[in-house]
Design a protein around this motif. Structure first.
Motif, short mmCIF file in Angstrom:
data_model
loop_
_atom_site.label_atom_id
_atom_site.label_comp_id
_atom_site.label_asym_id
_atom_site.label_seq_id
_atom_site.Cartn_x
_atom_site.Cartn_y
_atom_site.Cartn_z
N ARG A 167 0.83 -1.21 0.00
CA ARG A 167 0.00 0.00 0.00
C ARG A 167 0.86 1.25 0.00
NH1 ARG A 167 -5.24 -1.44 2.11
NH2 ARG A 167 -5.17 -3.61 2.74
N GLU A 226 -8.73 0.57 -9.46
CA GLU A 226 -9.48 0.41 -8.21
C GLU A 226 -10.92 0.89 -8.42
OE1 GLU A 226 -8.05 -0.63 -5.07
OE2 GLU A 226 -10.04 -0.45 -4.16
N TYR A 262 -11.30 -3.30 -9.27
CA TYR A 262 -10.22 -4.25 -8.98
C TYR A 262 -9.55 -3.91 -7.65
CZ TYR A 262 -10.67 -5.62 -13.84
OH TYR A 262 -11.16 -6.07 -15.04
N ARG A 263 -9.42 -4.91 -6.80
CA ARG A 263 -8.73 -4.66 -5.53
C ARG A 263 -7.24 -4.68 -5.78
NH1 ARG A 263 -10.05 -8.32 -0.80
NH2 ARG A 263 -8.54 -6.91 0.16
N ALA A 296 -4.77 -6.64 -3.56
CA ALA A 296 -4.87 -8.09 -3.70
C ALA A 296 -4.15 -8.56 -4.96
CB ALA A 296 -6.34 -8.51 -3.73
N TYR A 297 -4.37 -7.84 -6.06
CA TYR A 297 -3.70 -8.23 -7.30
C TYR A 297 -2.19 -8.09 -7.18
CZ TYR A 297 -7.96 -8.81 -9.97
OH TYR A 297 -9.15 -9.27 -10.44
N MET A 357 -15.85 1.44 2.90
CA MET A 357 -15.37 0.52 1.85
C MET A 357 -14.37 1.17 0.91
SD MET A 357 -18.66 -1.55 0.58
CE MET A 357 -19.74 -2.43 1.69
N ALA A 358 -13.45 0.34 0.39
CA ALA A 358 -12.52 0.79 -0.64
C ALA A 358 -13.30 1.01 -1.94
CB ALA A 358 -11.44 -0.26 -0.85
N SER A 362 -12.91 -0.15 -4.84
CA SER A 362 -13.18 -1.35 -5.62
C SER A 362 -14.42 -2.08 -5.10
CB SER A 362 -11.97 -2.28 -5.61
OG SER A 362 -11.57 -2.57 -4.29
N ARG A 363 -14.60 -2.10 -3.79
CA ARG A 363 -15.77 -2.79 -3.25
C ARG A 363 -17.03 -2.00 -3.56
NH1 ARG A 363 -15.87 -4.76 2.36
NH2 ARG A 363 -17.80 -5.62 1.56
N GLN A 375 -17.96 -2.85 -6.96
CA GLN A 375 -18.59 -4.17 -7.01
C GLN A 375 -20.03 -4.12 -6.51
OE1 GLN A 375 -15.69 -6.34 -4.75
NE2 GLN A 375 -14.18 -6.19 -6.40
#
Ligand SMILES: Nc1ncnc2c1ncn2[C@@H]1O[C@H](COP(=O)(O)OP(=O)(O)OP(=O)(O)O)[C@@H](O)[C@H]1O
Ligand SMILES: [Mg+2]
Lengths: 364, 262
Positions: A122, A230, A234-235, A238-239, B72-73, B75-76, B79
């Motif tokens: 991060r 992001e 896309y996280r 994590a990737y 939340m981030a 990306s979430r 989603q």
């Protein structure tokens, strides 16, 4: 019927085609290397090229595709090499030892990569690079201190499975002598080389599949614009962590393969920062973010390291009557010339050889 | 009236002493297109950043239905159906237009983690992406890198990415800004078409009054980060405060460079 412009396949440039042909040529030359170049040095060079192609390609997945700068790649290479070396020495020369050593190397690589990744992917790229540098230094110190286990500075020598012994006859004729094909003994050395070739080939294919599949595009997207990646779902962390672990595992396996080939593992062959610098040079010279660049970079640099000296020696001899030439070309100055060649290469191929060539013939 | 799909409660963010979004409470419903107006620096983009997660709120909440998104981030949130197009073009410059769009399709379809199937074999993914390419009339530049496009086409691609996400909540931040007259209608048509789908909630930041008139079901006005007015278009546009803070001054006022998280 009218022809809509084809959406499925963009046109390839002749440059990109040249790069692929070059890589195919390298693959073919390496495949037949033991028959084409029949001396012990050549086969060492060929095996080293195979291993470094994998090592550099796995680094390229990190730096070229995802934009992660790490200086810990040799550390993972070392985990795999020392894993196999320690297992082979303590358990004796068997496939079980290799399997165990390789697995332990991979597991340690995954754990360490995941820990570094989750803790620090991060943060800003520069901090991440520093953390990997610190981790690699710690491991290097540990390897030299824990000399009961690692052999310290001397490293470890060990035996590998009998099929890989030079004296092992893979094919024998009626008189019990080893068979020769095209003058090459079909012995354990040859088996060991093809083991190296096949496993490196397989690993390279896996990496090609990775970068060519949806996740490969995600990695490039993260490199290009992390915030937008992001934002579309896309996280990124994590990737990044995944790709860091993936490339660590591949590097670790490359280390295991090299350890099996060399029958020796020490700081110089598996952990030193010189290897890290070699990897960086290879990826820069070959071209980042192309996979093919890894092949070209590894071939050029390994060849230069092994043959530039000789080449200069013979050049100096040939030019013995030309004033100054023998001094300038003295074999001891090979590093100087290597430096000059690098500077010229980087200057003329700013995106690396593969990257710059691939742009040739583009319509834009 | 339908249940709100997106709610901000007391939503606030401070940068040091500066309150960029000031306790904005507002609910948005499916089938409704809300235009957000306000002078430069009013906090419109920052409000969007708080909803889509680029910035975290100092105070208050962002809810999607009953779901609390506040922590939340981005990306979430994506989603969970929050989609966002950016005011400053925010693309993947070296990837082709088609790849840009495919990324958005793939994120939604959850195929981002597939790592042993070559992209060209996932024909569904590819066909889907080509659909959005056609919708946004970008076929002719499909294989150019995003960076090579004209400004207008880049803005269209920005919108195409949002379309390809197929969110429940669409947020457009000045989608036609800096676009030539022949490009803007394409984008406005797309937004108008979205409105026909009554299940979508649309938020649009827009300065051009003719566009606002043509599309808005409702207008909210932000000023110095605070919600100043909220109501049907005609009512809001006719009210005095709005004239003062926005309609009266905006065209003449020197535009402040907006600093946004892009
Ligand atoms: N990350 C940040 N750090 C500090 N201040 C910020 C930040 N983001 C926005 N601001 C400030 O918040 C205020 C609101 O900015 P914002 O970009 O949201 O305005 P806007 O309404 O979108 O304006 P415009 O019409 O120019 O796009 C501005 O004063 C801006 O300087
Ligand atoms: Mg703005």
């Amino acid at each position: 019927m009218t022809h809509a412009p084809s959406l499925a396949s963009p046109k390839q440039t002749w440059g990109a085609l040249t790069v692929k042909l070059l890589v195919l040529l390298v693959a073919a030359l390496l495949l037949f290397a033991p028959f084409l170049f029949q001396d012990t040095r050549s086969i060492e060079v060929a095996a080293r090229i195979c291993v470094f192609i994998v090592l550099v390609a796995s680094y390229d997945v990190l730096i070229g595709y995802t934009g992660i700068v790490s200086f810990a790649h040799t550390m993972f290479f070392g985990f795999g090499a020392y894993g196999a070396a320690i297992a082979l020495r303590t358990m004796g020369p068997g496939w079980d030892a290799i399997a165990l050593g390789a697995s332990v190397g991979c597991v340690i690589s995954i754990v360490v990569a995941a820990a570094i990744g989750l803790l620090s992917l991060r943060v800003k790229a520069i901090f991440f690079a520093m953390i990997t540098l610190a981790a690699a230094s710690v491991v290097m110190v540990l390897a030299s201190q824990l000399s009961q286990i690692t052999g310290g500075e001397d490293g470890i020598t060990y035996k590998t499975p009998a099929v890989f012994k030079t004296a092992y006859k893979l094919l024998v004729d009626d008189h019990g002598k080893v068979v020769r094909w095209f003058g090459v003994k079909i012995n354990g050395k040859l088996a060991a080389y093809y083991f190296v070739y096949a496993s490196c080939f397989a690993l390279f294919l896996v990496m090609l599949r990775l970068v060519g599949s949806p996740i490969g595009t995600v990695l490039k997207a993260i490199r290009e614009n992390e915030a937008r990646a992001e934002a579309i779902g896309y996280r990124v962390v994590a990737y990044r962590t995944f790709v860091f672990c993936f490339s660590a595992v591949v590097a670790s396996l490359a280390g295991t393969i090299y350890a099996i080939w060399l029958k020796y593992t020490g700081p110089k062959t598996a952990l030193s920062f010189t290897i890290m610098i070699d990897i960086l040079l290879m990826v820069v010279i070959g071209g980042m973010g192309t996979m093919w660049g890894a092949v070209i970079g590894a071939v050029l640099l390994v060849l230069a390291q092994y043959y530039l000296r000789d080449l200069m020696g013979s050049a100096a001899e040939a030019l013995v009557n030309v004033p100054l030439a023998p001094q300038v070309l003295a074999p001891d100055r090979w590093l100087f010339w290597l430096g000059i060649i690098f500077i010229l290469l980087v200057y003329n191929f700013p995106k690396g050889i593969a990257g710059t060539l691939a742009d040739k013939g583009a319509s834009r | 009236m339908t249940e709100p799909s997106l709610i901000t409660q007391d939503l606030t963010i401070r940068f040091g002493g500066h309150v960029a979004v000031d306790a904005v409470s507002c609910a948005f419903r499916p089938g409704e297109l809300t235009v957000i107006v306000g002078p430069n620096g009013a906090g419109k983009t920052t409000y969007f950043n708080l909803i889509s997660g680029q910035l975290r709120a100092t105070q208050g909440k962002v809810m999607k239905g009953a779901l609390d998104l506040t922590q939340m981030a981005p990306s979430r949130r994506a989603q969970h159906g929050i989609g966002r197009a950016f005011q400053l073009t925010n693309l993947f410059p070296k990837l082709t237009v088609l790849e840009n769009i495919r990324l958005a399709v793939q994120a939604r379809s959850g195929q981002g983690w597939r790592f042993l199937t070559p992209v060209h074999r996932l024909t569904g993914l590819q066909a889907d992406a080509e659909g959005y390419l056609a919708k946004t009339r970008l076929e002719s530049v499909a294989h150019l890198p995003a960076a090579a496009l004209s400004h207008g086409d880049q803005r269209k691609l920005e919108v195409a990415l949002l379309m390809a996400m197929e969110p429940d909540i669409y947020m457009f931040d000045e989608p036609t800004a800096g676009m030539s007259l022949d490009h803007a209608p394409d984008v406005l048509e797309l937004i108008a078409a979205l409105k026909q789908d009554r299940s979508k909630t649309i938020l649009l930041v827009e300065h051009k009054m003719d566009v606002v008139r043509a599309l808005a079901d409702r207008i909210i006005v932000l000023h110095n980060g605070a919600l100043l007015a909220d109501g049907p278009p005609q009512e809001v546009m006719d009210s005095d405060i709005v004239r003062d803070v926005y309609l009266g001054k905006s065209p003449a006022a020197p535009s402040r460079a907006s600093q946004e998280v892009a």
